[in-house]
Scaffold this motif. Structure first.
Motif, PDB file in Angstrom:
ATOM      1  N   VAL A 181       0.645  -1.236  -0.043  1.00 35.51           N
ATOM      2  CA  VAL A 181      -0.093   0.008  -0.058  1.00 35.51           C
ATOM      3  C   VAL A 181       0.970   1.116   0.163  1.00 35.51           C
ATOM      4  O   VAL A 181       2.093   1.139   0.406  1.00 35.51           O
ATOM      5  N   SER A 233      -4.339   6.425  -2.870  1.00 33.91           N
ATOM      6  CA  SER A 233      -4.420   5.487  -4.088  1.00 33.91           C
ATOM      7  C   SER A 233      -5.646   5.691  -4.824  1.00 33.91           C
ATOM      8  O   SER A 233      -6.743   5.046  -4.507  1.00 33.91           O
ATOM      9  N   ASN A 267      -7.064   1.314  -2.586  1.00 35.23           N
ATOM     10  CA  ASN A 267      -6.384   0.480  -1.565  1.00 35.23           C
ATOM     11  C   ASN A 267      -5.726   1.297  -0.449  1.00 35.23           C
ATOM     12  O   ASN A 267      -5.316   0.524   0.633  1.00 35.23           O
ATOM     13  N   PHE A 268      -5.677   2.501  -0.412  1.00 38.12           N
ATOM     14  CA  PHE A 268      -5.132   3.364   0.625  1.00 38.12           C
ATOM     15  C   PHE A 268      -5.429   4.805   0.405  1.00 38.12           C
ATOM     16  O   PHE A 268      -5.371   5.357  -0.705  1.00 38.12           O
ATOM     17  N   GLY A 291      -6.416   1.379   4.864  1.00 38.59           N
ATOM     18  CA  GLY A 291      -5.637   0.532   3.929  1.00 38.59           C
ATOM     19  C   GLY A 291      -6.374  -0.883   3.618  1.00 38.59           C
ATOM     20  O   GLY A 291      -7.303  -1.139   4.654  1.00 38.59           O
TER      21      GLY A 291
END
Length: 430
Positions: free
Chosen positions: A36, A75, A110-111, A128
């Motif tokens: 991550v 992200s 994802n983060f 995360g």
């Protein structure tokens, strides 16, 4: 399930038994299932001694003490594709072996993380997704050998629908004890949601059939504390250390199995009940619910970073996972480098391992979990404009090892795994 495993292995000598294979959900045989953070991912996860942006909340909260006054990282999307191939898992009526391949793909943010000044130190907040699998698959094999004389499996159909995700969410705090030493901590809430649906239908050449449906759900709540420190003994050298562990506070698990088998010429006993499946009313069904909690290892990560110049960085991590329950003690390495070609353009590359936490397979035992060591590479480029940055990156990993895909059988198959992740991230600081 043990009684069911024994029955299936008697009926299908050379056929997959997917419903009782170890690890049908998220990959519990490895600990580094997804990296991550934009900069950290580009460095292959070798971030324990750096961690000076919001991703430090995940890797080493002590590092956020060196973050800018306000720093935000996200992200935007991470797209992952995973392929797992079991070599020679099936054999057709001509004696030819057939590989069995599972595929999984996922698209998710994802983060996300942010850091800002708070009192004498820095406070952070991050979210995360370190583990995620989404597998939807239907496959058909034809003319497969069976245990029945002169009665092969004409059609073997497999339907798979797996969803398994792990989420971490929580605050971090860090402060500098001196100009060369900082400490920090993160307290994540841990949540895992899993749903597995597996259906198999075997239609024999002479009209018999075997059908099985497996359904499993799991919902876990817990927490994950991370304690970290960073020390700079020299002007260009930093050493980082973290200790972390996941604790599951509550778990709600349920498994259901339904099957019917007309390939057996005689009735047989399951769970103290005699089933004669030639009777069209005979169907086996079982439901088991429990609150058994998963256990996780105490994890220690040690990292070193060398800032060779304002443009060049080298970093390396070693992470140790203690033995826990049926998981062996293991470790992973990661190495990374970063270079600024100009003030507005940086490139990163990394290498990482994802070693199995399972023992090597023995040819005298059955129902053993897979043992596959995975090795990966990461690359990313970042374009900076004033205090914002856009990162485009990718990770590719592969591994080879052993597995047993037929329950209650000592046969061992070669297995190959490949994973690809592409991601787009944005960051901002001032």
């Amino acid at each position: 399930m043990k009684m069911l495993r024994n029955k299936i292995s008697c009926v299908l000598v050379c056929v997959l038994v997917l419903c009782v294979v170890h690890g049908v959900s998220a990959d519990e045989n490895h600990y580094v299932n997804m990296l991550v953070g934009n900069r950290a991912s580009g460095l292959g996860g070798a971030y324990t001694a750096v961690s000076d942006d919001p991703a430090g909340c995940f890797y080493n909260p002590a590092g956020i003490a060196f973050s800018p006054y306000l720093s935000i990282s996200a992200s935007v999307n991470a797209f992952s594709v995973s392929t797992k191939t079991y070599k020679d898992a099936l054999r057709d009526i001509s004696g030819n072996t057939i590989d069995w391949t599972q595929e999984s793909s996922n698209l998710l943010p994802n983060f996300f993380g942010m850091v800002r000044q708070f009192g004498p130190g820095k406070i952070g907040f991050s979210y995360g997704v370190p583990d995620s699998i989404q597998r939807q698959q239907k496959q058909t094999f034809r003319n497969i050998r069976s245990y029945l004389p002169d009665n092969p499996i004409e059609t073997y159909t497999i339907n798979i629908n797996d969803n398994d995700k792990t989420y971490l969410l929580g605050p971090s705090y860090a402060f500098s004890v001196s100009d060369s030493f900082s400490i920090g901590a993160t307290l994540y809430a841990y949540y895992r949601s899993m749903e597995i649906i597996r259906t198999q239908l075997l239609q024999f050449d002479q009209g018999e059939h075997y059908v099985i449906n497996y359904y499993e759900t799991k919902e876990d709540w817990g927490y994950k504390p991370i304690i970290g420190a960073i020390w700079e003994p020299l002007d260009k050298l930093a050493v980082g250390l973290t200790i972390s562990k996941i604790y599951v506070a509550s778990s709600d698990n349920e498994r259901q199995v339904l099957f019917r088998d007309t390939s057996s010429p005689v009735p047989y006993l399951i769970d103290s009940t005699i089933y004669d499946f030639t009777n069209t009313d005979a169907i086996y069904f079982t439901r088991v619910a429990d609150e058994e909690k998963d256990k996780f290892p105490l994890t220690t990560a040690l990292g070193v970073a060398y800032f060779a110049s304002p443009r060049l960085l080298f970093s390396g991590d070693i992470t140790y996972y203690q033995e826990i329950s049926d998981k062996e003690a293991t470790y992973n390495f990661s190495l990374g480098t970063e270079y600024y070609f100009t003030e507005r353009f940086a490139g990163r590359a990394g290498f990482f391992t994802d070693n199995a936490n399972t023992p090597s397979l023995s040819s005298t035992q059955t129902d053993q979990p897979e043992n596959v060591d995975i090795y990966g590479l990461s690359l990313s480029i970042t374009s900076y404009q004033k205090r914002s940055g856009i990162t485009l990156g990718m990770m590719y990993s592969l591994g080879k090892g052993d597995a047993q895909v037929v329950a209650n059988s000592t046969a061992i198959q070669d297995v190959e795994i490949s994973n690809f992740i592409g991601y787009l991230s944005a960051s901002y600081s001032y």
